[in-house]
Design an enzyme around this catalytic site. Sequence first.
Site, PDB file in Angstrom:
ATOM      1  N   GLU A 335      37.829  52.036  74.071  1.00 10.33           N
ATOM      2  CA  GLU A 335      37.761  52.872  72.784  1.00 10.33           C
ATOM      3  C   GLU A 335      37.726  54.505  73.221  1.00 10.33           C
ATOM      4  O   GLU A 335      38.504  54.988  72.617  1.00 10.33           O
ATOM      5  CB  GLU A 335      36.676  52.480  71.994  1.00 10.33           C
ATOM      6  CG  GLU A 335      36.742  50.727  71.843  1.00 10.33           C
ATOM      7  CD  GLU A 335      38.301  50.188  71.475  1.00 10.33           C
ATOM      8  OE1 GLU A 335      39.157  51.018  70.952  1.00 10.33           O
ATOM      9  OE2 GLU A 335      38.589  48.981  71.538  1.00 10.33           O
ATOM     10  N   TYR A 421      49.281  45.963  76.414  1.00 10.82           N
ATOM     11  CA  TYR A 421      48.264  46.324  77.172  1.00 10.82           C
ATOM     12  C   TYR A 421      48.443  46.361  78.528  1.00 10.82           C
ATOM     13  O   TYR A 421      48.245  47.164  79.551  1.00 10.82           O
ATOM     14  CB  TYR A 421      46.980  45.454  76.436  1.00 10.82           C
ATOM     15  CG  TYR A 421      46.414  45.896  75.220  1.00 10.82           C
ATOM     16  CD1 TYR A 421      45.353  46.564  75.019  1.00 10.82           C
ATOM     17  CD2 TYR A 421      47.190  45.298  74.256  1.00 10.82           C
ATOM     18  CE1 TYR A 421      44.820  46.645  73.584  1.00 10.82           C
ATOM     19  CE2 TYR A 421      46.700  45.602  72.666  1.00 10.82           C
ATOM     20  CZ  TYR A 421      45.387  46.402  72.818  1.00 10.82           C
ATOM     21  OH  TYR A 421      45.002  46.310  71.560  1.00 10.82           O
TER      22      TYR A 421
END
Length: 646
Positions: A335, A421
């Site tokens: 994040e 991803y």
Amino acid sequence: MDLRCRVIRATSLVLAVVGLLSTVGGCRQSSGGPELKPPPADARAVAPTRDEHSYAQPDVVAVTHLALDLSLDFVQKTLSGTATLDLDWKNAAATTLVLDSRQLLIDTIEAGDGSTWATVLFEVAPSDPILGSKLTVTLGRQAPKVRLRYRTVPEASGLQWLTPAMTLGKKTPFMFSQSQQIHARSWVPLQDTTLVRFTYDAHITSPRQAMVLMSADNDPAAARDGDYIFRMPQRIPSYLLAIAAGDLVFRPITDRAGVWAEPDMAAKAAAEFADTGRMMEATEQLYGPYRWDRYDILVLPPSFPYGGMENPRLTFATPTVVTGDKSLVSLIAHELAHSWSGNLVTFATAKDAWLNEGTTNYVENRVIEALYGKARADMEKVILRNELKVEFTPANVALQPLAVKPGVLKDPDENLTSTVYTKGAWFMQFLEERVGRAEFDAFLKAYFDHFAFQSISTDQFVEYAQANLLATHPGKVSRAEFDAWLYQPGVPSTAPETTSARFDAVDAGRKAWLESGTIIPAAVTKQWTTQEWVHFIDGMPSTLTPAQITALDAAYKLTGTRNGEIAQRWYPLTIRSGYAAARPAIADFLSQIGRRKLVMPTYRALAETPDGLRFAREVFAKARPGLHPITIGSVEATLADKPTLP
Ligand SMILES: [Zn+2]
């Protein structure tokens, strides 16, 4: 996947004209007609790109600033008040503003200059199940601002309202937003597309017991008084708009990082995430300064459907990574990495999602390597790549290239996770190994600077990489090799292999046990990290004999584990192996956790047999009230796909 099957309110032409804009005094355009302004300097690199998942027309008019004045009501489960949009008209002749909305109840829309307002006509089109409703505002002439008075519905897809019972403390209700991919439109009427960036400020009132936070300048010392002001001076796309409210307290980690959480979670989370300051320093060393002022982490209740959400200045995180041993803090590295890849340089449309997530997973792994060593970083790579191999099926070939073709991605929540991803990060590692680490680090740092605060498409990345990486490192990567990653399904043959000595030892132990029943001694498994347990289970045959699974559980007590990464692998294995003894723990797990990635493998395994499906439906019926709409959509789709049971 985020299937919304609710009946959505169909609204037609609404409201009468009280006065058209000609009556607005002081309007910027009232005397000399609309003025044409050059595009902002940083928009020049943005090629004309269409966002299939938004009705907005940013080439006609773009929102530059949002001012929210909302009241938060836990009883009604609504946000209500006004959203004021500052408009930058690009087309001199245009007088229509098209916005995105989903289930918003809109009272009035006014146009004006901030001091004088006049009501204008608007129309809410019938709702599309994925895109929501096109909101067309008809202005008499161009105005610098529009103000929309509206309220949200309790089922707003981007908000979750939790009763006190669904929180850790059990005393105060809780609410939070999840705007990505296209759910901001369910709580704010706006141009819900990554092609538009805006600054925002907000005035939020709430019951006094709730602390309200946003993806903005949260003050660690803010008084909890039910009246909050926020300012977000950096321009963000709509999916980074975020709000949360509940019984939240703050714990500092460093002078620019800290944790917000319910009182019983705050100290645990601050200890788990104690390395956040070092992570920030490691990322800055690689890619330049952190540009967002503070970096705080909000730990949400267990129903949060994702692992984390990179809301600027305030990462939203699942409590399922607070395991006590820092073994799952790569989530924070991830994040935080979005502060460069994603929040700073943003994908232009959901088709380009790999630009956010692939780059971020690569950066995350580099930060994990810097802090915890190469062995840990390699283990994490291997686990993800094993997941990727399982994800590829003949049915999803069109979603396997990194650059998804127009029209393929119907719902932006449906993009293949591991491709975006893991294949994306693998592509980055391929480039790094070919040109050399120092060279690739310099490239990525310059890329983040070049496109800072812009949204870019895969084509723009390709153009930039061709000029600044391929051409400047002749003979290292051919264009055909480069393109194969972006435009071909599967994993290209050029993919660099990663191995792990610690996983080799796990493989040997598992093989010995499967062949001879010799259990790996506790002295060895006591040293294992989460990653080794995950790999141990991942490598098992799809089913074990009753004797084997019973012996494994007796030796390692995996049933009832509090580690979600282990649980999401162990429970499907018990289900496939017919190990009914795990059922009560499975029911607990599925009732307590709402993180989609963790619960879906177990639901999918249960749905494979009539008996399992019956059990899954029973458990889901009980768990449902505590789950987020995004997770509910995924579970419903899995359990509904099956033929009706007798
Ligand atoms: Zn991410």
